[in-house]
Design a protein around this motif. Structure first.
Motif, PDB file in Angstrom:
ATOM      1  N   LEU A  95      -3.633  -6.844   7.514  1.00 25.66           N
ATOM      2  CA  LEU A  95      -4.751  -6.022   7.048  1.00 25.66           C
ATOM      3  C   LEU A  95      -5.629  -5.570   8.219  1.00 25.66           C
ATOM      4  N   CYS A 113       0.807  -1.225   0.000  1.00 28.96           N
ATOM      5  CA  CYS A 113       0.000   0.000   0.000  1.00 28.96           C
ATOM      6  C   CYS A 113       0.841   1.278   0.000  1.00 28.96           C
ATOM      7  N   ARG A 163      -3.876  -2.790   9.982  1.00 28.81           N
ATOM      8  CA  ARG A 163      -3.943  -1.534   9.218  1.00 28.81           C
ATOM      9  C   ARG A 163      -5.324  -0.893   9.334  1.00 28.81           C
ATOM     10  N   LEU A 164      -6.377  -1.731   9.374  1.00 29.08           N
ATOM     11  CA  LEU A 164      -7.743  -1.222   9.518  1.00 29.08           C
ATOM     12  C   LEU A 164      -8.088  -0.898  10.967  1.00 29.08           C
ATOM     13  N   ASN A 165      -7.136  -1.129  11.881  1.00 26.67           N
ATOM     14  CA  ASN A 165      -7.331  -0.859  13.315  1.00 26.67           C
ATOM     15  C   ASN A 165      -8.553  -1.614  13.835  1.00 26.67           C
ATOM     16  N   PHE A 166      -8.565  -2.916  13.550  1.00 33.89           N
ATOM     17  CA  PHE A 166      -9.679  -3.768  13.961  1.00 33.89           C
ATOM     18  C   PHE A 166      -9.803  -3.785  15.482  1.00 33.89           C
TER      19      PHE A 166
END
Length: 338
Positions: free
Chosen positions: A185, A138, A188-191
């Motif tokens: 992932l 990314c 990165r999406l701050n799950f």
């Protein structure tokens, strides 16, 4: 050696690489009899309750091929420590590795309920490496270099090839790779706000800076906290130099492959093309006409981009006018005059 080409200022990457190499070589040469403690299987995990194997299996590579491939990847991915800062990079590694390991346990549990038997998962700190492919894809720009069988090759291709090589060994390797990518992932999406939950405390960073940092001879400790990519202007300039060298190399290759076509400007009959007197007269008059150059209108977006890299605004505007708004050439002018 330039700091951009070494691990001098990346203590976390240096520690990860050194510990992986040391533990793997020890277990593959003098202490092979202890390899059984660094393997994690379904029966050991669920039937015997040996949860500690989830940690021990991540400490060393039992396959020397994986050791070589992942060592090269760790060296390539050191750029993220330079960009995030060592403290944030360590938090990124811990959080994404935690997510990847949990996903691996869930997959093993699901396969066990479905009566799908899995061989031991690949050993080694793969849970730290595969998640880094997400920011690598990314955030790192693609610089095309050449074509191989019609496929464009970039500066990032070697990392993708090495990652596929490590993941294609067995079905279990594919599972570990997919869990790692998914973990990266999710981070990165701050799950579930995991980025705020998994952080390296300051006292631990200070302790590691005073111990591990000095052990590896690092001048700057891992206490440094940078909250965005390219946090310092020195690193921004180093990265700009790297991108500039790659772009100039690519342009020179393109110029060498394209041969200029010599055109006869005086298109008339005869060897010297003087049969068309009107065209010849027009060319003579054109040579005598004064050439008036209009001032180049500077792009404010490019001015702001170069100012953020640490250059003065007036120097940026002059460089862009000299380079005819070509930001690559303008960057070269600024760097040579800095």
């Amino acid at each position: 050696m330039d700091s951009t080409m070494s691990l001098r200022y990346e203590p976390v990457s240096k520690f990860l690489l050194g510990s992986a190499l040391g533990s793997s070589i020890m277990l593959n040469l003098p202490f092979r009899q202890y390899q059984v403690y660094f393997i994690c299987t379904q029966s050991q995990l669920f039937d015997k309750g040996q949860v500690w194997r989830c940690l021990s299996s991540k400490m060393a590579f039992l396959d020397l091929k994986d050791l070589f491939v992942c060592s090269v990847l760790i060296y390539y991915f050191r750029v993220f420590e330079k960009r995030f800062g060592s403290k944030n990079f360590a938090g990124h590694l811990l959080g994404s590795a935690l997510l990847s390991t949990l996903l691996e346990v869930l997959v093993m549990c699901g396969c066990r309920h479905l009566d799908i038997r899995l061989d031991p998962l690949p050993s080694g700190p793969l849970c730290f490496i595969y998640p880094l492919f997400v920011p690598f894809y990314c955030d790192i720009p693609r610089v095309p270099l050449s074509h191989l069988w019609g496929i464009p090759m970039t500066g990032k291709s070697i990392c993708y090839i090495l990652g596929l090589q490590a993941a294609s060994t067995s079905p279990e390797s594919i599972i570990v790779a997919l869990c790692g990518l998914t973990g990266g992932l999710l981070w990165r999406l701050n799950f579930l706000k995991i980025q705020s939950l998994v952080r390296v405390p300051k006292f631990i960073a200070t302790f590691c800076s005073a111990t591990i940092g000095r052990l590896f001879g690092v001048e700057r400790g891992i206490v440094q906290d940078t909250s965005h990519i390219g946090a310092t202007r020195e690193f921004q300039r180093q990265e700009a130099m790297e991108r500039l060298e790659q772009q100039m190399l690519w342009r020179s290759l393109q110029q060498n492959n394209v041969r200029p076509q010599v055109q006869n400007l005086v298109n008339g009959p005869g060897i010297f093309g003087m049969g068309n007197n009107n065209m010849a007269d027009g060319l003579r008059n054109r040579f005598h006409e004064p050439v008036v150059e209009e001032p180049v209108e500077v792009s404010e977006e490019q001015v702001q981009q170069l100012v953020e890299m640490g250059f003065h605004q007036e120097q940026v505007r002059n460089a862009l006018q000299q380079a005819n708004n070509d930001i690559t050439t303008a960057t070269s002018i600024l760097l040579h005059h800095t």
